[in-house]
Design a protein around this motif. Sequence first.
Motif, PDB file in Angstrom:
ATOM      1  N   VAL A 149       0.675  -1.379   0.134  1.00 45.65           N
ATOM      2  CA  VAL A 149       0.216   0.063   0.094  1.00 45.65           C
ATOM      3  C   VAL A 149       0.815   1.290   0.025  1.00 45.65           C
ATOM      4  O   VAL A 149       1.940   1.064   0.294  1.00 45.65           O
ATOM      5  CB  VAL A 149      -1.172   0.139   1.106  1.00 45.65           C
ATOM      6  CG1 VAL A 149      -2.016  -1.106   1.113  1.00 45.65           C
ATOM      7  CG2 VAL A 149      -0.318  -0.094   2.416  1.00 45.65           C
ATOM      8  N   ALA A 180       0.941   4.486   5.260  1.00 46.19           N
ATOM      9  CA  ALA A 180       0.617   3.725   6.401  1.00 46.19           C
ATOM     10  C   ALA A 180      -0.830   3.585   6.756  1.00 46.19           C
ATOM     11  O   ALA A 180      -1.306   2.715   7.494  1.00 46.19           O
ATOM     12  CB  ALA A 180       1.474   4.569   7.615  1.00 46.19           C
ATOM     13  N   HIS A 183      -3.264   3.450   5.237  1.00 38.89           N
ATOM     14  CA  HIS A 183      -4.144   2.609   4.165  1.00 38.89           C
ATOM     15  C   HIS A 183      -3.929   0.736   4.874  1.00 38.89           C
ATOM     16  O   HIS A 183      -4.657  -0.167   4.609  1.00 38.89           O
ATOM     17  CB  HIS A 183      -3.509   2.340   2.757  1.00 38.89           C
ATOM     18  CG  HIS A 183      -4.077   3.600   2.235  1.00 38.89           C
ATOM     19  ND1 HIS A 183      -3.658   3.858   0.849  1.00 38.89           N
ATOM     20  CD2 HIS A 183      -4.863   4.635   2.621  1.00 38.89           C
ATOM     21  CE1 HIS A 183      -4.042   5.068   0.457  1.00 38.89           C
ATOM     22  NE2 HIS A 183      -5.057   5.496   1.682  1.00 38.89           N
ATOM     23  N   LYS A 184      -2.974   0.562   5.665  1.00 39.30           N
ATOM     24  CA  LYS A 184      -2.412  -0.572   6.130  1.00 39.30           C
ATOM     25  C   LYS A 184      -3.735  -1.009   7.251  1.00 39.30           C
ATOM     26  O   LYS A 184      -4.176  -2.188   6.662  1.00 39.30           O
ATOM     27  CB  LYS A 184      -1.153  -0.643   6.827  1.00 39.30           C
ATOM     28  CG  LYS A 184      -0.753  -2.039   7.474  1.00 39.30           C
ATOM     29  CD  LYS A 184       0.680  -1.869   7.889  1.00 39.30           C
ATOM     30  CE  LYS A 184       1.194  -3.192   8.263  1.00 39.30           C
ATOM     31  NZ  LYS A 184       2.705  -3.148   8.664  1.00 39.30           N
ATOM     32  N   ILE A 203      -6.444  -4.426   6.572  1.00 35.84           N
ATOM     33  CA  ILE A 203      -6.310  -5.382   7.476  1.00 35.84           C
ATOM     34  C   ILE A 203      -7.676  -5.439   8.438  1.00 35.84           C
ATOM     35  O   ILE A 203      -8.221  -6.781   8.437  1.00 35.84           O
ATOM     36  CB  ILE A 203      -5.065  -5.230   8.653  1.00 35.84           C
ATOM     37  CG1 ILE A 203      -3.822  -5.396   7.945  1.00 35.84           C
ATOM     38  CG2 ILE A 203      -5.347  -6.205   9.950  1.00 35.84           C
ATOM     39  CD1 ILE A 203      -2.560  -4.869   8.836  1.00 35.84           C
ATOM     40  N   TRP A 228       0.405 -10.366   4.327  1.00 30.85           N
ATOM     41  CA  TRP A 228       0.735  -9.630   5.160  1.00 30.85           C
ATOM     42  C   TRP A 228       0.594  -8.251   4.252  1.00 30.85           C
ATOM     43  O   TRP A 228       0.575  -8.307   3.035  1.00 30.85           O
ATOM     44  CB  TRP A 228       1.876  -9.853   5.848  1.00 30.85           C
ATOM     45  CG  TRP A 228       3.066  -9.748   5.099  1.00 30.85           C
ATOM     46  CD1 TRP A 228       3.540 -10.702   4.056  1.00 30.85           C
ATOM     47  CD2 TRP A 228       4.121  -8.727   5.193  1.00 30.85           C
ATOM     48  NE1 TRP A 228       4.697 -10.119   3.672  1.00 30.85           N
ATOM     49  CE2 TRP A 228       4.984  -8.974   3.931  1.00 30.85           C
ATOM     50  CE3 TRP A 228       4.296  -7.703   5.905  1.00 30.85           C
ATOM     51  CZ2 TRP A 228       6.327  -8.313   3.978  1.00 30.85           C
ATOM     52  CZ3 TRP A 228       5.428  -6.739   5.749  1.00 30.85           C
ATOM     53  CH2 TRP A 228       6.515  -7.061   4.815  1.00 30.85           C
ATOM     54  N   VAL A 229       0.597  -7.157   4.912  1.00 31.00           N
ATOM     55  CA  VAL A 229       0.583  -5.665   4.232  1.00 31.00           C
ATOM     56  C   VAL A 229       1.942  -4.979   4.538  1.00 31.00           C
ATOM     57  O   VAL A 229       2.427  -5.029   5.761  1.00 31.00           O
ATOM     58  CB  VAL A 229      -0.733  -5.012   4.871  1.00 31.00           C
ATOM     59  CG1 VAL A 229      -0.730  -3.574   4.257  1.00 31.00           C
ATOM     60  CG2 VAL A 229      -1.830  -5.777   4.855  1.00 31.00           C
ATOM     61  N   LYS A 230       2.377  -4.442   3.667  1.00 33.36           N
ATOM     62  CA  LYS A 230       3.424  -3.711   3.832  1.00 33.36           C
ATOM     63  C   LYS A 230       3.532  -2.376   3.025  1.00 33.36           C
ATOM     64  O   LYS A 230       2.649  -2.253   2.098  1.00 33.36           O
ATOM     65  CB  LYS A 230       4.954  -4.185   3.368  1.00 33.36           C
ATOM     66  CG  LYS A 230       5.182  -4.505   2.139  1.00 33.36           C
ATOM     67  CD  LYS A 230       6.681  -5.016   1.802  1.00 33.36           C
ATOM     68  CE  LYS A 230       7.068  -5.236   0.309  1.00 33.36           C
ATOM     69  NZ  LYS A 230       8.188  -6.263   0.149  1.00 33.36           N
ATOM     70  N   VAL A 231       4.126  -1.233   3.800  1.00 36.12           N
ATOM     71  CA  VAL A 231       3.791   0.061   3.140  1.00 36.12           C
ATOM     72  C   VAL A 231       5.154   0.672   2.363  1.00 36.12           C
ATOM     73  O   VAL A 231       6.218   0.248   2.457  1.00 36.12           O
ATOM     74  CB  VAL A 231       3.796   1.139   4.493  1.00 36.12           C
ATOM     75  CG1 VAL A 231       3.823   2.463   3.751  1.00 36.12           C
ATOM     76  CG2 VAL A 231       2.543   0.717   5.267  1.00 36.12           C
TER      77      VAL A 231
END
Length: 300
Positions: free
Chosen positions: A239, A242, A244-245, A249, A280-283
């Motif tokens: 994304v 931050a 948006h994370k 989730i 998982w989500v990363k910025v």
Amino acid sequence: MTDTRYRTGYLAVVGRPNVGKSTLTNRLVGAKVSITSRKAQTTRHRIHGVLTRELAGQQCQFIFVDTPGFQTKHRNALNRLMNRSVTQTLADVDAVLFLVEAGRWGSGEKDIVGLLPKDRPVILVVNKIDRLADRKELLPFLDRVSKEYAFADIVPVCAERGDNLEELLKTAAGHLPAAPPVFDADDITDRSERFLAAELLREKLFRNLGEELPYGMAVEIEKFEQEGALRRIHAAVVVDKAAHKAIVIGKAGERLKRISTDARKDMEALFGGKVWLETWVKVKSGWADDERALKSLGYE
Ligand SMILES: Nc1nc2c(ncn2[C@@H]2O[C@H](COP(=O)(O)OP(=O)(O)OP(=O)(O)O)[C@@H](O)[C@H]2O)c(=O)[nH]1
Ligand SMILES: [Mg+2]
């Protein structure tokens, strides 16, 4: 020597964002090789959907090249790459399927007419005929658009329901050059399972999130392993911001969980085997306007 038993050709599928290019490609191929959603600019890559079959006693291989919607609204590096992929595709194919929505011919369509290759047949595909309030509107529309360009043919369809696609294939077959097949008869796409997995996850993100988010989002497959019939996939949702994370989730992780479950089911259907998917989500700020970040995410 040319194999005259076969007709094989590349057909570009072009049009404004959201007109149904990927829905049509999937319908023609008979599998979900290209993701679709109600949001414009779902497709970001050029994807080949392959259909090999006999039509009127002739062996045919259609290689449909689904493209990102051509648009001029948001100007950033990602859009420049997407538009470039449309113009490059038009330079390479044997014929063009130009998709429009029934009843709609605006500046977006006029822009695309300017890009059409004059030396190759262009079939105008009028999609979403089910949306017309009155069937009687169709004929005047077909008559009107026939004056906009020297189309080789005009075929009205409903890609979503699959209406009139046999007619479209027959028309398209007439424009395939005599040539041996490029793909195996049971191939449906040129894309790897790794790529398709990333796309299916991106589709679920597009479909499950609000209007603002998806544009600044991408998927990176960090690991793709196969053990027998089981595929183990680790995917990162990239994304832009931050903030948006947390949205991706969701509360107690429920949104990402639902997205992952939906994506896993589609992967299992497409690959024909069990999938174990971890997400998982990363910025990564500003990735959509950063040529290097785009390259690392697989944009050509
Ligand atoms: N009513 C109706 N809806 C359709 C039809 N074909 C496609 N759609 C819908 O139109 C929306 C866009 O479809 P896509 O196939 O993603 O469109 P696209 O042209 O590939 O869009 P981009 O990749 O964003 O350029 C989806 O919600 C589809 O379900 C149709 O024949 N009738
Ligand atoms: Mg698309």
